[in-house]
Design a protein around this motif. Structure first.
Motif, PDB file in Angstrom:
ATOM      1  N   SER A 132       9.499  16.956  11.010  1.00  0.00           N
ATOM      2  CA  SER A 132       8.344  16.990  11.915  1.00  0.00           C
ATOM      3  C   SER A 132       7.450  15.773  11.688  1.00  0.00           C
ATOM      4  CB  SER A 132       7.552  18.287  11.721  1.00  0.00           C
ATOM      5  OG  SER A 132       6.887  18.326  10.476  1.00  0.00           O
ATOM      6  N   ILE A 133       7.315  15.339  10.431  1.00  0.00           N
ATOM      7  CA  ILE A 133       6.538  14.132  10.132  1.00  0.00           C
ATOM      8  C   ILE A 133       7.162  12.924  10.812  1.00  0.00           C
ATOM      9  CG2 ILE A 133       5.873  12.524   8.299  1.00  0.00           C
ATOM     10  CD1 ILE A 133       5.543  14.975   6.457  1.00  0.00           C
TER      11      ILE A 133
ATOM     12  N   LYS B 274       0.847  -1.195   0.000  1.00  0.00           N
ATOM     13  CA  LYS B 274       0.000   0.000   0.000  1.00  0.00           C
ATOM     14  C   LYS B 274       0.886   1.249   0.000  1.00  0.00           C
ATOM     15  CE  LYS B 274      -2.322  -1.236   3.757  1.00  0.00           C
ATOM     16  NZ  LYS B 274      -1.910  -2.637   3.981  1.00  0.00           N
ATOM     17  N   ILE B 275       0.605   2.157  -0.941  1.00  0.00           N
ATOM     18  CA  ILE B 275       1.396   3.370  -1.114  1.00  0.00           C
ATOM     19  C   ILE B 275       0.517   4.596  -0.902  1.00  0.00           C
ATOM     20  CG2 ILE B 275       2.951   4.640  -2.643  1.00  0.00           C
ATOM     21  CD1 ILE B 275       3.936   1.813  -2.062  1.00  0.00           C
ATOM     22  N   GLY B 276       1.059   5.600  -0.230  1.00  0.00           N
ATOM     23  CA  GLY B 276       0.400   6.901  -0.093  1.00  0.00           C
ATOM     24  C   GLY B 276       1.373   7.985  -0.525  1.00  0.00           C
ATOM     25  N   ILE B 277       0.863   9.032  -1.143  1.00  0.00           N
ATOM     26  CA  ILE B 277       1.718  10.122  -1.625  1.00  0.00           C
ATOM     27  C   ILE B 277       1.029  11.454  -1.310  1.00  0.00           C
ATOM     28  CG2 ILE B 277       2.860  11.189  -3.614  1.00  0.00           C
ATOM     29  CD1 ILE B 277       2.660   8.437  -5.016  1.00  0.00           C
ATOM     30  N   MET B 278       1.741  12.332  -0.627  1.00  0.00           N
ATOM     31  CA  MET B 278       1.206  13.669  -0.333  1.00  0.00           C
ATOM     32  C   MET B 278       2.355  14.671  -0.267  1.00  0.00           C
ATOM     33  SD  MET B 278      -2.171  13.865   0.124  1.00  0.00           S
ATOM     34  CE  MET B 278      -2.560  15.153   1.314  1.00  0.00           C
ATOM     35  N   GLN B 279       2.046  15.919  -0.522  1.00  0.00           N
ATOM     36  CA  GLN B 279       3.028  16.978  -0.319  1.00  0.00           C
ATOM     37  C   GLN B 279       3.316  17.125   1.172  1.00  0.00           C
ATOM     38  OE1 GLN B 279       1.831  20.632  -2.209  1.00  0.00           O
ATOM     39  NE2 GLN B 279       1.431  19.644  -4.174  1.00  0.00           N
ATOM     40  N   PRO B 280       4.474  17.675   1.515  1.00  0.00           N
ATOM     41  CA  PRO B 280       4.780  17.895   2.940  1.00  0.00           C
ATOM     42  C   PRO B 280       4.000  19.071   3.475  1.00  0.00           C
ATOM     43  CG  PRO B 280       6.544  18.767   1.558  1.00  0.00           C
ATOM     44  CD  PRO B 280       5.582  18.078   0.634  1.00  0.00           C
ATOM     45  N   TYR B 281       3.246  18.853   4.542  1.00  0.00           N
ATOM     46  CA  TYR B 281       2.457  19.904   5.168  1.00  0.00           C
ATOM     47  C   TYR B 281       2.965  20.165   6.580  1.00  0.00           C
ATOM     48  CZ  TYR B 281      -0.970  19.219   1.383  1.00  0.00           C
ATOM     49  OH  TYR B 281      -1.589  19.126   0.170  1.00  0.00           O
ATOM     50  N   PHE B 282       2.761  21.387   7.056  1.00  0.00           N
ATOM     51  CA  PHE B 282       3.239  21.800   8.374  1.00  0.00           C
ATOM     52  C   PHE B 282       2.280  21.307   9.459  1.00  0.00           C
ATOM     53  CE2 PHE B 282       3.564  25.184  11.716  1.00  0.00           C
ATOM     54  CZ  PHE B 282       4.847  24.872  12.128  1.00  0.00           C
ATOM     55  N   PHE B 283       2.693  20.287  10.189  1.00  0.00           N
ATOM     56  CA  PHE B 283       1.887  19.685  11.249  1.00  0.00           C
ATOM     57  C   PHE B 283       0.418  19.562  10.821  1.00  0.00           C
ATOM     58  CE2 PHE B 283       5.538  21.160  13.824  1.00  0.00           C
ATOM     59  CZ  PHE B 283       5.807  19.986  14.524  1.00  0.00           C
ATOM     60  N   PRO B 284       0.140  18.755   9.786  1.00  0.00           N
ATOM     61  CA  PRO B 284      -1.206  18.692   9.201  1.00  0.00           C
ATOM     62  C   PRO B 284      -2.255  18.079  10.118  1.00  0.00           C
ATOM     63  CG  PRO B 284       0.197  16.979   8.299  1.00  0.00           C
ATOM     64  CD  PRO B 284       1.082  17.864   9.114  1.00  0.00           C
ATOM     65  N   TYR B 285      -3.499  18.155   9.677  1.00  0.00           N
ATOM     66  CA  TYR B 285      -4.640  17.672  10.462  1.00  0.00           C
ATOM     67  C   TYR B 285      -4.644  16.148  10.538  1.00  0.00           C
ATOM     68  CZ  TYR B 285      -7.601  15.928   6.632  1.00  0.00           C
ATOM     69  OH  TYR B 285      -8.116  15.189   5.603  1.00  0.00           O
ATOM     70  N   ILE B 286      -5.529  15.584  11.336  1.00  0.00           N
ATOM     71  CA  ILE B 286      -5.521  14.156  11.655  1.00  0.00           C
ATOM     72  C   ILE B 286      -5.670  13.272  10.417  1.00  0.00           C
ATOM     73  CG2 ILE B 286      -8.013  14.038  12.102  1.00  0.00           C
ATOM     74  CD1 ILE B 286      -5.278  12.230  14.147  1.00  0.00           C
ATOM     75  N   GLY B 287      -6.388  13.740   9.399  1.00  0.00           N
ATOM     76  CA  GLY B 287      -6.577  12.936   8.196  1.00  0.00           C
ATOM     77  C   GLY B 287      -5.282  12.596   7.485  1.00  0.00           C
TER      78      GLY B 287
ATOM     79  N   ASN C  28      15.946  24.608   5.310  1.00  0.00           N
ATOM     80  CA  ASN C  28      15.241  24.062   4.158  1.00  0.00           C
ATOM     81  C   ASN C  28      13.832  23.638   4.545  1.00  0.00           C
ATOM     82  OD1 ASN C  28      14.486  21.405   2.451  1.00  0.00           O
ATOM     83  ND2 ASN C  28      15.701  22.786   1.186  1.00  0.00           N
ATOM     84  N   LEU C  29      12.830  24.174   3.841  1.00  0.00           N
ATOM     85  CA  LEU C  29      11.432  23.925   4.180  1.00  0.00           C
ATOM     86  C   LEU C  29      11.100  22.436   4.152  1.00  0.00           C
ATOM     87  CD1 LEU C  29       8.501  24.818   4.718  1.00  0.00           C
ATOM     88  CD2 LEU C  29       8.254  25.180   2.251  1.00  0.00           C
ATOM     89  N   SER C  30      11.521  21.744   3.116  1.00  0.00           N
ATOM     90  CA  SER C  30      11.221  20.317   2.997  1.00  0.00           C
ATOM     91  C   SER C  30      11.813  19.531   4.158  1.00  0.00           C
ATOM     92  CB  SER C  30      11.758  19.770   1.665  1.00  0.00           C
ATOM     93  OG  SER C  30      11.527  18.384   1.558  1.00  0.00           O
ATOM     94  N   ASN C  31      13.070  19.822   4.490  1.00  0.00           N
ATOM     95  CA  ASN C  31      13.723  19.100   5.589  1.00  0.00           C
ATOM     96  C   ASN C  31      13.011  19.337   6.917  1.00  0.00           C
ATOM     97  OD1 ASN C  31      15.641  18.128   3.837  1.00  0.00           O
ATOM     98  ND2 ASN C  31      17.216  19.622   4.408  1.00  0.00           N
ATOM     99  N   ILE C  32      12.584  20.571   7.148  1.00  0.00           N
ATOM    100  CA  ILE C  32      11.905  20.906   8.401  1.00  0.00           C
ATOM    101  C   ILE C  32      10.588  20.151   8.518  1.00  0.00           C
ATOM    102  CG2 ILE C  32      10.659  22.767   9.590  1.00  0.00           C
ATOM    103  CD1 ILE C  32      12.892  24.660   8.651  1.00  0.00           C
ATOM    104  N   VAL C  33       9.789  20.173   7.449  1.00  0.00           N
ATOM    105  CA  VAL C  33       8.482  19.532   7.496  1.00  0.00           C
ATOM    106  C   VAL C  33       8.608  18.015   7.568  1.00  0.00           C
ATOM    107  CG1 VAL C  33       6.298  19.242   6.306  1.00  0.00           C
ATOM    108  CG2 VAL C  33       7.394  21.468   6.315  1.00  0.00           C
ATOM    109  N   VAL C  34       9.542  17.454   6.799  1.00  0.00           N
ATOM    110  CA  VAL C  34       9.731  16.002   6.826  1.00  0.00           C
ATOM    111  C   VAL C  34      10.228  15.544   8.199  1.00  0.00           C
ATOM    112  CG1 VAL C  34      11.100  14.097   5.891  1.00  0.00           C
ATOM    113  CG2 VAL C  34      10.066  15.758   4.349  1.00  0.00           C
TER     114      VAL C  34
END
Length: 232
Positions: free
Chosen positions: A121-122, A2-15, A113-119
């Motif tokens: 946090s993920i 199973k694969i999921g793909i999404m852009q990096p979001y800043f502390f996104p919602y529960i979904g 780097n924005l991507s590094n920061i968000v990733v």
């Protein structure tokens, strides 16, 4: 697989986290163009009983740049203002002492780097919640650009050996299940059911950043929330 793909979001919602938790491999799509006024560097928290936007301040942002080409400002005053807003509004929350250092680390200790920061946090949230999904950056993958966005996603899922592709419900108008099936992939959409939890007041404000969820709930309670969705 199973694969999921999404852009990096800043502390996104529960979904967002339901999607991450539901798949075996989650691809952070960081080499697509930055979208202004989206969720990449901002989200909503609880301020005086109402939703309020907080923004990770950027420098030289442009819709012509890829997400992983954009940097967060090196202005500490702007970063501290963001952190102070979160601290002031959650310092009395049950899990503030555990969660605030995680937020501070994401904002201040991972370079610019924005991507590094968000990733990062993920990854930190996944570790805290016990989510074991493999996280991959799309910019690290050897992939070819297809004619359409749907063809690109199909190609990416196939390259990872995926036979199931999960997407957020918002993608229902973008992707065709029949086209995925022609390529040996079963497409499903995660529809988040409303989750409720005790905030400060009696009136519940839904769909806030996961920061809000983390501040008021234990990892076990959040693990149960991660299962509150339907597949369509």
């Amino acid at each position: 697989m199973k694969i999921g793909i999404m852009q990096p979001y800043f502390f996104p919602y529960i979904g967002y986290w339901q999607l991450v938790n539901a798949v075996d491999i989650f691809v952070v799509y960081d080499d697509v163009n930055y979208i202004k006024n989206g969720w990449i560097n901002r989200n909503k928290i609880l301020v005086n009983g109402s939703e309020h936007y907080v923004t990770l301040p950027l420098q030289n942002m442009s819709p012509f740049k890829k997400i992983n080409e954009i940097c967060v400002t090196d202005n500490n005053l702007a970063k501290n203002k963001l952190l102070k807003t979160i601290e002031q509004n959650y310092k009395k929350a049950k899990y503030f002492e555990q969660i605030m250092p995680m937020v501070e680390s994401a904002v201040c200790k991972c370079g610019n780097n924005l991507s590094n920061i968000v990733v990062n946090s993920i990854n930190e949230v996944c570790s805290y919640l016990g989510i074991t999904t493999k996280i991959i950056l799309s910019s690290f993958l050897d992939k070819k650009k297809e004619t359409t966005a749907q063809e690109t996603i199909i190609s990416l899922v196939k390259s990872l050996g995926g036979d199931f592709y999960y997407n957020a419900i918002g993608g229902k108008s973008l992707y065709d299940k029949e086209e995925f099936l022609k390529n040996g992939i079963s497409l499903s959409f995660i529809k988040t059911m409303q989750v409720y939890y005790k905030q400060f007041g009696n009136f519940f404000v839904p769909n806030l950043s996961v920061i809000d969820v983390l501040m008021f709930n234990s990892p076990l309670e959040i693990s149960n929330m991660l299962k509150c969705y339907e597949l369509e």
